[in-house]
Enzyme design. Structure first.
Site, PDB file in Angstrom:
ATOM      1  N   ASP A 115       1.550  -1.216  11.934  1.00  0.00           N
ATOM      2  CA  ASP A 115       0.102  -1.403  11.487  1.00  0.00           C
ATOM      3  C   ASP A 115       0.032  -3.232  11.867  1.00  0.00           C
ATOM      4  OD1 ASP A 115      -0.463   1.008  10.292  1.00  0.00           O
ATOM      5  OD2 ASP A 115       0.292   0.455   8.259  1.00  0.00           O
ATOM      6  N   ARG A 163       3.016   6.008  -3.090  1.00  0.00           N
ATOM      7  CA  ARG A 163       3.890   6.952  -3.789  1.00  0.00           C
ATOM      8  C   ARG A 163       4.202   6.695  -5.244  1.00  0.00           C
ATOM      9  NH1 ARG A 163       4.223   5.557   1.669  1.00  0.00           N
ATOM     10  NH2 ARG A 163       5.346   6.831   3.073  1.00  0.00           N
ATOM     11  N   ARG A 187      -8.503  12.555  12.516  1.00  0.00           N
ATOM     12  CA  ARG A 187      -7.243  12.074  12.458  1.00  0.00           C
ATOM     13  C   ARG A 187      -6.332  13.334  12.634  1.00  0.00           C
ATOM     14  NH1 ARG A 187      -5.486   6.993   8.893  1.00  0.00           N
ATOM     15  NH2 ARG A 187      -3.644   7.389  10.316  1.00  0.00           N
ATOM     16  N   ARG A 191      -7.787  -3.039   9.448  1.00  0.00           N
ATOM     17  CA  ARG A 191      -6.835  -4.208  10.200  1.00  0.00           C
ATOM     18  C   ARG A 191      -7.331  -4.730  11.310  1.00  0.00           C
ATOM     19  NH1 ARG A 191      -2.941  -3.621   6.714  1.00  0.00           N
ATOM     20  NH2 ARG A 191      -2.184  -1.487   5.955  1.00  0.00           N
ATOM     21  N   SER A 216       7.111   8.832  12.273  1.00  0.00           N
ATOM     22  CA  SER A 216       6.007   8.831  11.309  1.00  0.00           C
ATOM     23  C   SER A 216       6.560   8.911   9.736  1.00  0.00           C
ATOM     24  CB  SER A 216       4.752   9.616  11.590  1.00  0.00           C
ATOM     25  OG  SER A 216       3.906   9.823  10.570  1.00  0.00           O
ATOM     26  N   ARG A 250      -6.622   1.922  17.977  1.00  0.00           N
ATOM     27  CA  ARG A 250      -6.513   0.328  17.774  1.00  0.00           C
ATOM     28  C   ARG A 250      -6.127  -0.200  19.248  1.00  0.00           C
ATOM     29  NH1 ARG A 250      -3.410   0.245  12.060  1.00  0.00           N
ATOM     30  NH2 ARG A 250      -5.552   0.502  10.697  1.00  0.00           N
ATOM     31  N   LYS A 252       0.889  -1.218  -0.026  1.00  0.00           N
ATOM     32  CA  LYS A 252      -0.039  -0.038  -0.100  1.00  0.00           C
ATOM     33  C   LYS A 252       0.980   1.152  -0.110  1.00  0.00           C
ATOM     34  CE  LYS A 252      -2.896   1.088   3.703  1.00  0.00           C
ATOM     35  NZ  LYS A 252      -2.449   2.423   4.131  1.00  0.00           N
ATOM     36  N   SER A 253       1.864   1.111   0.818  1.00  0.00           N
ATOM     37  CA  SER A 253       2.824   2.588   0.959  1.00  0.00           C
ATOM     38  C   SER A 253       3.444   2.691  -0.397  1.00  0.00           C
ATOM     39  CB  SER A 253       3.868   2.452   1.838  1.00  0.00           C
ATOM     40  OG  SER A 253       3.068   2.215   3.231  1.00  0.00           O
ATOM     41  N   GLN A 280       4.584   9.264   7.310  1.00  0.00           N
ATOM     42  CA  GLN A 280       3.652  10.030   6.576  1.00  0.00           C
ATOM     43  C   GLN A 280       4.117  11.590   6.890  1.00  0.00           C
ATOM     44  OE1 GLN A 280      -0.380   9.229   7.735  1.00  0.00           O
ATOM     45  NE2 GLN A 280      -0.326   6.958   6.628  1.00  0.00           N
TER      46      GLN A 280
HETATM   47  C1  S3P Z   1       2.405   4.962   6.212  1.00  0.00           C
HETATM   48  C2  S3P Z   1       2.978   5.044   7.420  1.00  0.00           C
HETATM   49  C3  S3P Z   1       2.258   4.657   8.739  1.00  0.00           C
HETATM   50  C4  S3P Z   1       1.353   3.475   8.597  1.00  0.00           C
HETATM   51  C5  S3P Z   1       0.419   3.800   7.424  1.00  0.00           C
HETATM   52  C6  S3P Z   1       1.186   4.007   6.021  1.00  0.00           C
HETATM   53  C7  S3P Z   1       3.133   5.409   4.758  1.00  0.00           C
HETATM   54  O1  S3P Z   1       1.634   5.848   9.338  1.00  0.00           O
HETATM   55  O2  S3P Z   1       0.462   3.370   9.804  1.00  0.00           O
HETATM   56  O3  S3P Z   1      -0.389   2.616   7.376  1.00  0.00           O
HETATM   57  O4  S3P Z   1       2.628   4.759   3.757  1.00  0.00           O
HETATM   58  O5  S3P Z   1       3.701   6.255   4.932  1.00  0.00           O
HETATM   59  P1  S3P Z   1       2.583   6.798  10.196  1.00  0.00           P
HETATM   60  O6  S3P Z   1       3.530   7.179   9.432  1.00  0.00           O
HETATM   61  O7  S3P Z   1       1.538   7.681  10.572  1.00  0.00           O
HETATM   62  O8  S3P Z   1       2.850   6.003  11.426  1.00  0.00           O
END
Ligand code: S3P
Length: 423
Positions: free
Chosen positions: A311, A24, A119, A384, A164, A342, A19-20, A166
Site C-alpha cells: 500500500d 479484524r 475488483r 492512497r 494476499s 495504481r 486499518k487492517s 485478504q
Molecule cells: C489488507 C491487505 C492488502 C492491502 C489492503 C489491506 C488487509 O491487500 O493492500 O489495504 O487488511 O488484509 P491484499 O491482501 O489484497 O494484498
C-alpha cells in the site's frame, strides 16, 4: 484541494489506528464470546463499513471516538442480515467477511461501490468453493455483488497464487468453521494480523514459513485490543519529512509489525535519516519514528519485500522522484487491482508533473532528480493516490490540484488537518 511548495515541515503527530487491525477487531470481536474492547480504532469509512455490516448481522457495537466495544455473539450467533451487506470501498471487508458468511446458516448478498465492483473476487471464490462454499458473482464477472449461501465447510490446503492477506484471512476465517484443518501457503508472507489476533482470541493457529494452519474453533474469547497507528498512513509523513527541505517530523506510536515494515527498509536502502524509539506496550509492536530531510538514492524494490509495503508503493514512487538515480519497482502486479490501477494512475499523474517514470508489466521505473511542477491530479477516488500527490504537491513548483481529494476519508479522515498542522 490545492497544494503548493513548502519547506520546513516540523512537528510531532499521532496518526490514526491501523486499518487492517481495526477491520479484524470488528470481525473477531463479533464472533467471540463476551466483550471485546478496542482502543485506537480507525474511524475511516472502510472500517465503519465493516462495523455496519456486523451490526446488520445483529451484533451490538458501541462506538465512541477511537474506542469500540463489541458485544460478541459467539461463533454461531450472527443473524441473517435483513438488508444487503454494503462494504462501500473496502476490499478487506468484502474478502474477509465472505470467509465468515460462507459458513453461516443463512444467505447474504454483498455489494460495494463502483471500485469494489471492478475488483477481482475469483481469488476468494475459488478457495471457498473448494471448501464447499456456495458463493457466486451475481453478474458472472467474478466481481461483487456476491451471493453467498452458507454451507457446512471442510478444511483444505490451498496454495495461493498471490501473496494476499485478504485471501489468506478469508480462508482462515472460513477455516474456523470447517471440518478438519485448513492451511494456506503463499508465494511470500503477507501481513499476519489475522494470525496474531486469532492467537490472542484463543484460536489454534500455527505458522511455518509462508504457510498458516488453523484448526476449527469451538469458541473465541473476547479481548482487549490496543491498535497502534497505521504505518501505511505514517508513510506519507515519513516521505514528507525526507523529501521536503529543512524538515523534521516525529510520528508517534506507529505499528512496526515485521510483515508491514517494508517502507522502513526502503528508507534505509534510499539512505534516509530515520530513527526509532520502540514502545513498551501491549499489542502489536510499535515505535515513535523520526525522519529528517535527506539526500535519497534510488533502489530496487522486489520479491518478498513487495507484500510488506504494497500500500506504500504510491508514496514510495513519489520519494523516488526526489532520489538520485533509478528506482525500480517490480513483482508488484497486484497494484493493478487495488482501489485503482495504481501503476497506470501513478505513471499518468507523475508524468503530468514532469517526472521521468515508465510503467512496466509488474511495476514502474523512475529516474529521480527531475524537478516536479504542479498539475491537475485525478485521484481516481483512491485514497492512497490522493495522499501521495498531496505530498508531491508540497514539493512541486506551482499549484497541484487534487480531484476527488475527499477520498482520504477511507483510511485517514484527518489527513489534511494533520498535514496542515506541521509548521
Ligand atoms: C489488507 C491487505 C492488502 C492491502 C489492503 C489491506 C488487509 O491487500 O493492500 O489495504 O487488511 O488484509 P491484499 O491482501 O489484497 O494484498
Amino acid at each position: 484541494m490545492i497544494f503548493s511548495k513548502r519547506t520546513g515541515l516540523k512537528g510531532t503527530l499521532t496518526i490514526p489506528g491501523d486499518k487492517s487491525i481495526s477491520h479484524r477487531s470488528i470481525m473477531l470481536g463479533s464472533l467471540a464470546d463476551g466483550i471485546t474492547e478496542v482502543h485506537g480504532f480507525l474511524n475511516g469509512a472502510d472500517c465503519i463499513s465493516s462495523m455496519n455490516c456486523f451490526r446488520e448481522m445483529g451484533v451490538t457495537i458501541d462506538h465512541n471516538g477511537d474506542t469500540v466495544i463489541i458485544h460478541g455473539k459467539g461463533l454461531h450467533g450472527l443473524q441473517a442480515p435483513k438488508e444487503t451487506l454494503d462494504v462501500g470501498n473496502s476490499g478487506t471487508t468484502t474478502r474477509l467477511m465472505s470467509g465468515i458468511l460462507a459458513a453461516q446458516n443463512f444467505k447474504s448478498r454483498v455489494i460495494g461501490d463502483a471500485s469494489i465492483c471492478r475488483r477481482p473476487m475469483k481469488r476468494i471464490i475459488t478457495p471457498l468453493s473448494l471448501m464447499g462454499a456456495d458463493i457466486v458473482s451475481e453478474n458472472g464477472n467474478d466481481c461483487a455483488p456476491l451471493l453467498i449461501t452458507g454451507k457446512p465447510l471442510h478444511g483444505i490446503h490451498y496454495d495461493s497464487p498471490v501473496a494476499s492477506a485478504q485471501v489468506k484471512s478469508c480462508i482462515l476465517l472460513a477455516g474456523l468453521y470447517a471440518a478438519g484443518e485448513t492451511s494456506v501457503t503463499e508465494p511470500y508472507v503477507s501481513r499476519n494480523h489475522t494470525e496474531l489476533m486469532f492467537d490472542a482470541f484463543g484460536v489454534d493457529i500455527k505458522t511455518s514459513g509462508t504457510t498458516a494452519i488453523v484448526k476449527p474453533a469451538d469458541k473465541l474469547y473476547g479481548q482487549k485490543i490496543m491498535i497502534p497507528g497505521d504505518i501505511s498512513s505514517a508513510a506519507y509523513f515519513i516521505a514528507a519529512g525526507l523529501i521536503t527541505p529543512d524538515s523534521c517530523i516525529t510520528i508517534k506510536n506507529v505499528g512496526i509489525n515485521n510483515t508491514r515494515d517494508g517502507i522502513l527498509e526502503v528508507v534505509k536502502m534510499m539512505g534516509g535519516t530515520i530513527t526509532y524509539d520502540r514502545l513498551d506496550q501491549p499489542g502489536e509492536p510499535a515505535a515513535d519514528i523520526t525522519v529528517q530531510t535527506s539526500d535519497l538514492k534510488g533502489c530496487v524494490i522486489e520479491g518478498s519485500l513487495i507484500p510488506k509495503l504494497i500500500d506504500e508503493i504510491p508514496i514510495i514512487a513519489i520519494m523516488a522522484c526526489f532520489a538520485k538515480g533509478q528506482t525500480v519497482i517490480k513483482d508488484a502486479q497486484e497494484l493493478k487491482v487495488k482501489e485503482s490501477n495504481r501503476i497506470d494512475v501513478m505513471v499518468q499523474n507523475l508524468s503530468a508533473m514532469g517526472a521521468d517514470i515508465t510503467a512496466t508489466d509488474d511495476g514502474m521505473i523512475i529516474h529521480g532528480g527531475k524537478p516536479l511542477h504542479g498539475a491537475v491530479i485525478d485521484s481516481h477516488l483512491d485514497h492512497r493516490i490522493a495522499m501521495s500527490f498531496a505530498i508531491a504537491g508540497l514539493n512541486a513548483d506551482g499549484d497541484t490540484e487534487i480531484l476527488g481529494s475527499d477520498c482520504v476519508n477511507i483510511s485517514y479522515p484527518t489527513f489534511y488537518q494533520d498535514l496542515a498542522g506541521l509548521r
